[in-house]
Design an enzyme around this catalytic site. Structure first.
Site, PDB file in Angstrom:
ATOM      1  N   HIS A  60       0.626  -1.409   0.174  1.00 54.27           N
ATOM      2  CA  HIS A  60       0.013  -0.442  -0.075  1.00 54.27           C
ATOM      3  C   HIS A  60       1.062   1.233  -0.177  1.00 54.27           C
ATOM      4  O   HIS A  60       1.747   1.728   0.850  1.00 54.27           O
ATOM      5  CB  HIS A  60      -0.574   0.537   1.110  1.00 54.27           C
ATOM      6  CG  HIS A  60      -1.729  -1.227   1.258  1.00 54.27           C
ATOM      7  ND1 HIS A  60      -2.820  -2.071   0.379  1.00 54.27           N
ATOM      8  CD2 HIS A  60      -2.081  -2.015   2.610  1.00 54.27           C
ATOM      9  CE1 HIS A  60      -2.836  -3.143   1.189  1.00 54.27           C
ATOM     10  NE2 HIS A  60      -2.639  -3.374   2.024  1.00 54.27           N
ATOM     11  N   GLN A  63       1.303   4.496   2.692  1.00 56.77           N
ATOM     12  CA  GLN A  63       1.401   4.348   3.675  1.00 56.77           C
ATOM     13  C   GLN A  63       2.822   4.308   4.135  1.00 56.77           C
ATOM     14  O   GLN A  63       3.156   5.186   5.063  1.00 56.77           O
ATOM     15  CB  GLN A  63       0.898   3.059   4.350  1.00 56.77           C
ATOM     16  CG  GLN A  63      -0.304   2.849   4.397  1.00 56.77           C
ATOM     17  CD  GLN A  63      -1.273   1.296   4.772  1.00 56.77           C
ATOM     18  OE1 GLN A  63      -0.182   0.719   5.237  1.00 56.77           O
ATOM     19  NE2 GLN A  63      -1.910   0.657   4.668  1.00 56.77           N
ATOM     20  N   HIS A 211     -10.867  -7.170  -1.409  1.00 58.58           N
ATOM     21  CA  HIS A 211      -9.981  -6.571   0.220  1.00 58.58           C
ATOM     22  C   HIS A 211     -10.265  -7.845   0.255  1.00 58.58           C
ATOM     23  O   HIS A 211      -8.938  -8.089   1.160  1.00 58.58           O
ATOM     24  CB  HIS A 211     -10.885  -5.893   0.192  1.00 58.58           C
ATOM     25  CG  HIS A 211      -9.800  -4.490   1.476  1.00 58.58           C
ATOM     26  ND1 HIS A 211     -10.432  -5.565   2.661  1.00 58.58           N
ATOM     27  CD2 HIS A 211      -8.880  -3.909   1.952  1.00 58.58           C
ATOM     28  CE1 HIS A 211      -9.321  -5.097   3.949  1.00 58.58           C
ATOM     29  NE2 HIS A 211      -8.719  -3.998   3.273  1.00 58.58           N
ATOM     30  N   ARG A 214     -14.267  -9.491   4.896  1.00 57.80           N
ATOM     31  CA  ARG A 214     -15.140  -8.374   5.970  1.00 57.80           C
ATOM     32  C   ARG A 214     -15.523  -7.350   4.946  1.00 57.80           C
ATOM     33  O   ARG A 214     -16.500  -6.867   6.044  1.00 57.80           O
ATOM     34  CB  ARG A 214     -14.091  -8.031   7.177  1.00 57.80           C
ATOM     35  CG  ARG A 214     -13.801  -8.516   8.189  1.00 57.80           C
ATOM     36  CD  ARG A 214     -12.967  -7.533   8.815  1.00 57.80           C
ATOM     37  NE  ARG A 214     -11.201  -7.642   8.466  1.00 57.80           N
ATOM     38  CZ  ARG A 214     -11.157  -6.073   8.240  1.00 57.80           C
ATOM     39  NH1 ARG A 214     -12.611  -5.458   8.320  1.00 57.80           N
ATOM     40  NH2 ARG A 214     -10.276  -5.661   7.746  1.00 57.80           N
ATOM     41  N   HIS A 273      -1.041 -12.441   4.309  1.00 57.36           N
ATOM     42  CA  HIS A 273      -1.237 -12.663   5.985  1.00 57.36           C
ATOM     43  C   HIS A 273      -1.112 -13.848   6.339  1.00 57.36           C
ATOM     44  O   HIS A 273       0.405 -14.745   6.096  1.00 57.36           O
ATOM     45  CB  HIS A 273      -2.205 -11.189   6.062  1.00 57.36           C
ATOM     46  CG  HIS A 273      -1.294 -10.268   6.446  1.00 57.36           C
ATOM     47  ND1 HIS A 273      -0.164  -9.438   6.314  1.00 57.36           N
ATOM     48  CD2 HIS A 273      -2.197  -9.022   6.135  1.00 57.36           C
ATOM     49  CE1 HIS A 273      -0.236  -8.358   6.124  1.00 57.36           C
ATOM     50  NE2 HIS A 273      -1.376  -7.542   5.666  1.00 57.36           N
ATOM     51  N   ASP A 324       4.067  -4.113   1.990  1.00 61.54           N
ATOM     52  CA  ASP A 324       2.745  -3.762   2.314  1.00 61.54           C
ATOM     53  C   ASP A 324       2.311  -2.547   3.123  1.00 61.54           C
ATOM     54  O   ASP A 324       2.746  -1.414   2.409  1.00 61.54           O
ATOM     55  CB  ASP A 324       2.857  -4.437   3.915  1.00 61.54           C
ATOM     56  CG  ASP A 324       0.990  -4.576   4.993  1.00 61.54           C
ATOM     57  OD1 ASP A 324      -0.037  -3.950   4.184  1.00 61.54           O
ATOM     58  OD2 ASP A 324       0.862  -5.729   5.582  1.00 61.54           O
TER      59      ASP A 324
END
Length: 458
Positions: A60, A63, A211, A214, A273, A324
């Site tokens: 990402h 970040q 994604h 969730r 992950h 990440d």
């Protein structure tokens, strides 16, 4: 273009006096070993140690700009992944398209200098801070592509579908609204992103990224699978205990159980992950041929947990590495952190080594193969027909002086760091020379200007 290496790691093992010929399309046209001095002089570039170079399979990029901003204790009794996420959402509110492009270029430059030759960008920031789409739905995807045009890195762009704030279908909250799409709008955005990626060299491509369980409804996940076809499909899976509990409460099964029961997970899938898996889930995921996308530095930073790498590899599972959150971008440290996590958990040493290959060799080659598979890239080995994705190490370093065979990898990973990397080629593009990116000054200057302004706002 021809490259001569005193030592090189090939699919058949370590070879000496290797001459690599790179074709005009950036693939390896020929590879010869034990060439004499006359043949060696044909090379335009001579290096001491030549290695295949891996893909960074999960990033990402934005970040990176908030690295170091989230280490203070928050108002809650215990800081966790979930409190860190609130800081990330606040940071997102101040980022413009120009900011995102500059940050992404800086991240890609750092990846190249660390030895990564392709950026698989899990790209979920799509809209304006208030959630309003840009006039061009794919505006921010195009900014990622523009960064890749500048840096020269290979790109597997993974536009992300993000629908809900949780398994109960609740609306996206503040910070998340920049991510949100229903599937129809996402499909249009994906089409625009595909056109942007087509501007790049032929070693770049597009995939699809629902994604997580969730954030994406089951029917939309099925639509993403259809949209991906045989192309890379990446998804976060079983990262946090709270996530596992939420999915189990909503669907009656743990995340890995539910996914494997409802989809034909296969080699084009990359599950990111997977730090919260039972032994049975670990075995089942390994059997699918999918790639486990591991990000050991970020997983340590966020307290995600420890991936069961020893068992997974023993069962024939494939894995690759990503940076990440980009709090640090360092290939050697990702490899080292992965191995050390296994040692800490199991109270052992050399956890994945075999009688034939050292720890560094096993981990490095696993990352090469798994990263290439996850990115849909013809790469991962110093072999004819593969992209010339290469990195060279500095044999004059005290860390590598006199090293032979697998000890080269072990000394680089466990005793040295990425400063030992002198040169990097992505699909034959010579982008890092003497340890620095060829456009490093321009990219760093722009990033510094952006960060000075962002720090004042944040």
């Amino acid at each position: 273009m021809k490259i001569y290496a005193e030592k090189a790691l090939t699919p058949t093992g370590w070879q000496k006096d290797v001459l690599v010929t790179v074709a005009a399309d950036g693939t390896i046209a020929s590879l010869e070993s034990e060439v004499d001095d006359t043949r060696a002089k044909e090379a335009g570039k001579r290096v001491a140690i030549l290695l295949p170079a891996p893909v960074n399979l999960h990033s990402h990029a934005f970040q990176r700009a908030m690295a170091g901003m989230s280490e203070k204790r928050g108002p809650e009794a215990l800081d966790t992944f979930w409190t860190w996420r609130q800081i990330m959402y606040r940071f997102l509110d101040i980022l413009s398209p120009d900011d995102i492009e500059a940050i992404t270029a800086f991240v890609q430059m750092e990846m190249l200098e660390a030895g990564y030759i392709c950026n698989a960008e899990f790209h979920y920031v799509h809209h304006q801070p208030d959630g309003t789409p840009y006039d061009n739905l794919a505006e921010l995807s195009e900014r990622v592509v523009a960064a890749a045009e500048l840096t020269g890195i290979g790109l597997t762009l993974l536009p992300v579908l993000y629908q809900y704030g949780g398994c109960d279908g609740r609306p996206l909250g503040a910070g998340q609204i920049r991510f949100g799409n229903d599937f129809d709008r996402f499909a249009r955005l994906h089409e625009g992103a595909s056109r942007a990626v087509a501007r790049l060299s032929t070693d770049s491509l597009i995939g699809v990224a629902p994604h997580s369980l969730r954030a994406v409804a089951p029917d939309a996940l099925a639509s993403c699978v259809d949209l991906a076809g045989a192309r890379p499909l990446h998804m976060h899976l079983a990262e946090q205990i709270k996530e596992v509990e939420e999915v189990e409460a909503a669907y009656g099964q743990r995340p890995v159980e539910w996914l494997l029961a409802n989809h034909a997970v296969g080699p084009n899938w990359c599950l990111i992950h997977c730090t919260q898996m039972t032994d049975a889930e670990t075995d089942a995921l390994a059997a699918t041929g999918a790639v486990a996308g591991l990000c050991p530095i970020t997983e340590s930073s966020l307290g995600d947990g420890i991936f069961n790498g020893v068992r997974y590899l023993d069962k024939g599972g494939r894995l690759g590495l990503g940076s990440d959150s980009n709090i640090r971008i360092t290939l050697s440290e990702e490899l080292r952190t992965l191995e050390y996590s296994q040692r800490l958990r199991d109270h052992c040493r050399a956890s994945v080594a075999t009688p034939e290959q050292s720890t560094g060799r096993v981990l490095f080659e696993a990352a090469l193969v798994g990263g290439a598979q996850a990115a849909g890239r013809a790469s991962g080995a110093l072999a004819v027909g593969c992209h010339a994705d290469l990195m060279a190490l500095d044999a004059s370093s005290p860390m590598l002086d006199g090293c032979e065979g697998d000890e080269i990898l072990d000394s680089w990973i466990f005793a040295g760091d990425d400063r030992l990397i002198t040169d990097v080629w992505s699909a034959g593009r010579h982008l890092v020379i003497d340890g620095s990116h060829i456009r490093g000054d321009e990219i760093r200057t722009r990033y510094i200007q952006v960060m000075r302004r962002l720090r004042q706002k944040f």
